[in-house]
Scaffold this motif. Structure first.
Motif, short mmCIF file in Angstrom:
data_model
loop_
_atom_site.label_atom_id
_atom_site.label_comp_id
_atom_site.label_asym_id
_atom_site.label_seq_id
_atom_site.Cartn_x
_atom_site.Cartn_y
_atom_site.Cartn_z
N ALA A 140 55.86 -11.65 40.52
CA ALA A 140 56.10 -13.09 40.57
C ALA A 140 55.27 -13.77 39.49
O ALA A 140 54.34 -13.18 38.92
CB ALA A 140 55.75 -13.65 41.94
N TRP A 141 55.60 -15.02 39.20
CA TRP A 141 54.79 -15.86 38.32
C TRP A 141 55.10 -17.30 38.66
O TRP A 141 56.12 -17.62 39.28
CB TRP A 141 55.06 -15.57 36.85
N PHE A 142 54.22 -18.21 38.28
CA PHE A 142 54.48 -19.63 38.54
C PHE A 142 53.88 -20.46 37.41
O PHE A 142 52.96 -20.04 36.71
CB PHE A 142 53.94 -20.08 39.89
N SER A 143 54.43 -21.66 37.25
CA SER A 143 54.02 -22.52 36.14
C SER A 143 54.42 -23.95 36.44
O SER A 143 55.26 -24.21 37.31
CB SER A 143 54.68 -22.05 34.84
N ARG A 144 53.78 -24.88 35.71
CA ARG A 144 54.15 -26.30 35.84
C ARG A 144 55.43 -26.62 35.09
O ARG A 144 55.99 -27.70 35.24
CB ARG A 144 53.03 -27.18 35.27
N SER A 145 55.91 -25.71 34.27
CA SER A 145 57.16 -25.91 33.54
C SER A 145 58.03 -24.67 33.71
O SER A 145 57.54 -23.58 34.03
CB SER A 145 56.89 -26.17 32.05
N PHE A 146 59.32 -24.83 33.48
CA PHE A 146 60.24 -23.71 33.66
C PHE A 146 60.10 -22.74 32.49
O PHE A 146 60.16 -23.13 31.33
CB PHE A 146 61.67 -24.23 33.75
N GLN A 147 59.91 -21.46 32.80
CA GLN A 147 59.73 -20.43 31.78
C GLN A 147 60.61 -19.23 32.11
O GLN A 147 60.47 -18.63 33.16
CB GLN A 147 58.27 -19.98 31.70
N THR A 148 61.51 -18.91 31.19
CA THR A 148 62.33 -17.72 31.38
C THR A 148 61.60 -16.45 30.96
O THR A 148 61.89 -15.36 31.44
CB THR A 148 63.64 -17.83 30.59
N ARG A 149 60.65 -16.62 30.03
CA ARG A 149 59.86 -15.47 29.57
C ARG A 149 58.38 -15.82 29.62
O ARG A 149 57.77 -16.20 28.63
CB ARG A 149 60.25 -15.09 28.13
N PRO A 150 57.76 -15.72 30.78
CA PRO A 150 56.34 -16.08 30.91
C PRO A 150 55.46 -15.12 30.12
O PRO A 150 55.78 -13.96 29.93
CB PRO A 150 56.09 -15.95 32.41
N LYS A 151 54.30 -15.63 29.66
CA LYS A 151 53.37 -14.82 28.90
C LYS A 151 52.49 -13.95 29.79
O LYS A 151 51.83 -13.04 29.33
CB LYS A 151 52.48 -15.73 28.05
N GLY A 152 52.48 -14.21 31.08
CA GLY A 152 51.65 -13.44 31.98
C GLY A 152 50.35 -14.16 32.27
O GLY A 152 50.06 -15.20 31.69
N PRO A 153 49.55 -13.62 33.18
CA PRO A 153 49.80 -12.33 33.82
C PRO A 153 50.83 -12.45 34.94
O PRO A 153 50.92 -13.49 35.59
CB PRO A 153 48.43 -11.96 34.39
N PHE A 154 51.60 -11.37 35.15
CA PHE A 154 52.47 -11.32 36.30
C PHE A 154 51.63 -11.05 37.55
O PHE A 154 50.55 -10.47 37.47
CB PHE A 154 53.53 -10.23 36.13
N LEU A 155 52.16 -11.46 38.68
CA LEU A 155 51.48 -11.26 39.95
C LEU A 155 52.23 -10.26 40.80
O LEU A 155 53.47 -10.19 40.75
CB LEU A 155 51.37 -12.59 40.71
N ASP A 156 51.50 -9.47 41.56
CA ASP A 156 52.11 -8.62 42.57
C ASP A 156 52.66 -9.52 43.66
O ASP A 156 51.90 -10.25 44.32
CB ASP A 156 51.06 -7.66 43.13
N ALA A 157 53.96 -9.51 43.87
CA ALA A 157 54.58 -10.44 44.82
C ALA A 157 54.15 -10.19 46.25
O ALA A 157 54.29 -11.07 47.11
CB ALA A 157 56.11 -10.37 44.72
N THR A 158 53.62 -9.01 46.54
CA THR A 158 53.20 -8.71 47.91
C THR A 158 51.77 -9.16 48.20
O THR A 158 51.39 -9.30 49.36
CB THR A 158 53.30 -7.20 48.19
N THR A 159 50.97 -9.37 47.16
CA THR A 159 49.56 -9.73 47.35
C THR A 159 49.11 -10.93 46.54
O THR A 159 48.02 -11.46 46.77
CB THR A 159 48.65 -8.54 46.96
N SER A 160 49.89 -11.34 45.54
CA SER A 160 49.54 -12.39 44.58
C SER A 160 48.40 -11.99 43.66
O SER A 160 47.85 -12.83 42.96
CB SER A 160 49.17 -13.71 45.30
N GLU A 161 48.04 -10.71 43.61
CA GLU A 161 47.02 -10.24 42.68
C GLU A 161 47.63 -10.02 41.30
O GLU A 161 48.79 -9.61 41.18
CB GLU A 161 46.40 -8.93 43.17
N PRO A 162 46.86 -10.29 40.21
CA PRO A 162 47.40 -10.07 38.86
C PRO A 162 47.76 -8.60 38.63
O PRO A 162 47.07 -7.69 39.10
CB PRO A 162 46.25 -10.49 37.94
N ILE A 163 48.85 -8.37 37.92
CA ILE A 163 49.26 -7.02 37.56
C ILE A 163 48.74 -6.72 36.16
O ILE A 163 49.03 -7.45 35.22
CB ILE A 163 50.80 -6.88 37.58
#
Length: 384
Positions: free
Chosen positions: A105-128
C-alpha cells in the motif's frame, strides 16, 4: 488543537487503518479492480468528496456478493476527518492505494499512479525495503579528506544565530567504509539513542544515490531532536568552500527509526554508524573538549569527537592500514559481513515470552596470503 498536531495524528491514523482496509478488500476477491489496486480517497475538489477508484481514476464499487460495502471502506477515513470538521477546518486530501495481489500500500496528499516509495506492507503498514540495483552508498575515494582542524569552520558555516550543533563528530574514513559495507543487507537496525544535537562530519564524502539515479556527495549530516520530533539535514562541502544543503530535510517522531529505502541513504548510513558505535569493541573515540561550549557568536567552540575503527580488533585488520596485525602472515579466508539478531537473555523477554534480541554486526573480509594457503571460511564474532 493546532493544525500541525492534527496533521501528524492524521498520518498515524491512516497507517493504522491500512491493514483493516486490506482485509476488507481481500473479501472482494484476489483482483478487486483493474491491476488489483483500489484507491480510497478524500478529494476536496470533487463532489462527492469521498470515493473509491482504480489507478486510472475510474469509479469502483465492491462486488455485491462480497458483503463489503462502499461505506465500510470509506467509513474509517470519514471518521478520521471529523476531527478537522469539529475544529472548523477542512480535512486534508488523502489518497490511500492498496495493491491487494502484492500485499502492499501507499498513501499521499495527492493522487499518484507511480509513487516514489517507500511502499508499505498492507498487512502491517511497515515500510517495505527497496531492492536496489546497485550500492546505496559508497565512499568517495578521491575526494578531499577532512581533518579535525577543518570541522570548526564547517560547524560555523552551518550555524545560525539561534541554531548551532552542540557537538561535532568526525567519522574517520575507515569507519565510513565499514558502515557502507554494512548497508549491503536490508536488515532493519534497532532504534538507538543518539546525540541530541550533533553534527556528523565524514572524513571523506559518501556518494549517495537519489531515487532518480543521480548522485550527491554528502560531507555532513546534522541530526537534532526535541521532545517529540527529530530532524535531519544533509550537506555537501569541500575544504574552504561554503557548505550546500542537499536532499530533502527529514523529520519524524521519536524514537529515530530509519526509513529503509533508497530515498533515505543518509538515514540508513547514520543508523549503521550509531549501531556500530553502540555495539562495543568496534570503534574508539578521541574526545576533544573546548574551553567553552558553542554560542551564537562562536558556534565552532563546541566539543569534537573523532571516531575510528578500534585498534587491535578483527575489524582493524581489514579497515585500518596502520594496524600491526596486517603484517602478520596468515591463511586466507573469506566471510560475508552481516547484521544478526543476537539474543540477550540479560535484557529479559518480550510480551510473547521470547528472549529480547539486538542487532549485532558480524565482521566480513578476506585476509592472508592466498598463494601459500587454501582459503577457508571463518566467521569472526565480535563480542561487546
Amino acid at each position: 488543537m493546532p493544525k500541525n498536531v492534527l496533521g501528524l495524528e492524521h498520518t498515524n491514523a491512516v497507517l493504522q487503518m491500512i491493514p483493516s482496509l486490506y482485509d476488507l478488500l481481500l473479501r472482494c476477491g484476489s483482483s478487486p479492480a483493474a491491476g488489483g489496486v483500489v484507491v480510497i480517497y478524500h478529494d476536496a475538489r470533487l463532489r462527492p468528496e469521498y470515493g473509491l477508484s482504480t489507478l486510472s481514476r475510474k469509479p469502483w464499487m465492491p462486488p455485491t456478493a462480497s458483503g463489503v460495502t462502499r461505506d465500510a471502506l470509506l467509513g474509517p477515513l470519514r471518521a478520521l476527518d471529523r476531527q478537522y470538521r469539529d475544529h472548523a477546518l477542512m480535512p486534508p486530501n488523502m489518497f490511500i492505494a492498496v495493491d491487494v495481489p502484492n500485499r502492499r500500500a501507499w498513501f499521499s496528499r495527492s493522487f499518484q499512479t507511480r509513487p516514489k516509495g517507500p511502499f508499505l506492507d498492507a498487512t502491517t503498514s511497515e515500510p517495505i525495503p527497496e531492492v536496489l540495483a546497485g550500492p546505496p552508498a559508497r565512499l568517495a575515494d578521491r575526494a578531499q579528506i577532512f581533518y579535525p582542524e577543518h570541522v570548526p569552520a564547517l560547524a560555523r558555516d552551518l550555524s545560525a544565530p539561534q541554531d548551532s550543533p552542540e557537538e561535532a563528530f568526525l567519522l574517520h574514513e575507515e569507519l565510513l567504509q565499514l558502515a557502507v559495507d554494512s548497508l549491503d543487507s536490508d536488515e532493519q537496525l534497532d532504534p538507538l539513542p543518539v546525540h541530541l544535537n550533533g553534527l556528523w562530519v565524514f572524513a571523506r564524502p559518501i556518494i549517495m544515490r537519489r531515487p532518480d539515479g543521480s548522485e550527491r556527495h554528502v560531507r555532513a549530516v546534522w541530526y537534532r531532536q526535541g521532545e517529540v520530533v527529530w530532524r535531519m539535514r544533509t550537506f555537501a562541502a569541500g575544504i574552504g568552500n561554503d557548505p550546500k544543503e542537499v536532499g530533502e530535510r527529514l523529520a519524524g517522531r521519536l524514537p529515530f527509526v530509519p526509513v529503509w529505502d533508497e530515498s533515505r541513504p543518509e538515514s540508513k548510513l547514520l543508523a549503521a554508524v550509531w549501531a556500530l558505535m553502540a555495539q562495543g569493541g568496534i570503534t574508539e573515540s578521541d574526545h576533544q573538549t573546548s574551553d567553552r561550549g558553542p554560542s551564537a557568536e562562536n558556534p565552532e567552540r563546541g566539543d569534537l569527537t573523532i571516531v575510528r575503527v578500534k585498534a587491535g580488533t578483527d575489524h582493524a585488520q581489514v579497515y585500518r592500514n596502520d594496524d600491526p596485525s596486517n603484517f602478520i602472515d596468515r591463511p586466507a579466508w573469506s566471510v560475508r559481513g552481516h547484521w544478526r539478531h543476537q539474543p540477550y537473555p540479560s535484557l529479559g523477554r518480550d510480551e510473547a515470552g521470547n528472549v529480547i534480541t539486538k542487532m549485532k554486526w558480524i565482521a566480513s573480509y578476506s585476509k592472508g596470503d592466498a598463494r601459500d594457503f587454501a582459503p577457508r571460511d571463518k566467521v569472526i564474532v565480535v563480542r561487546p
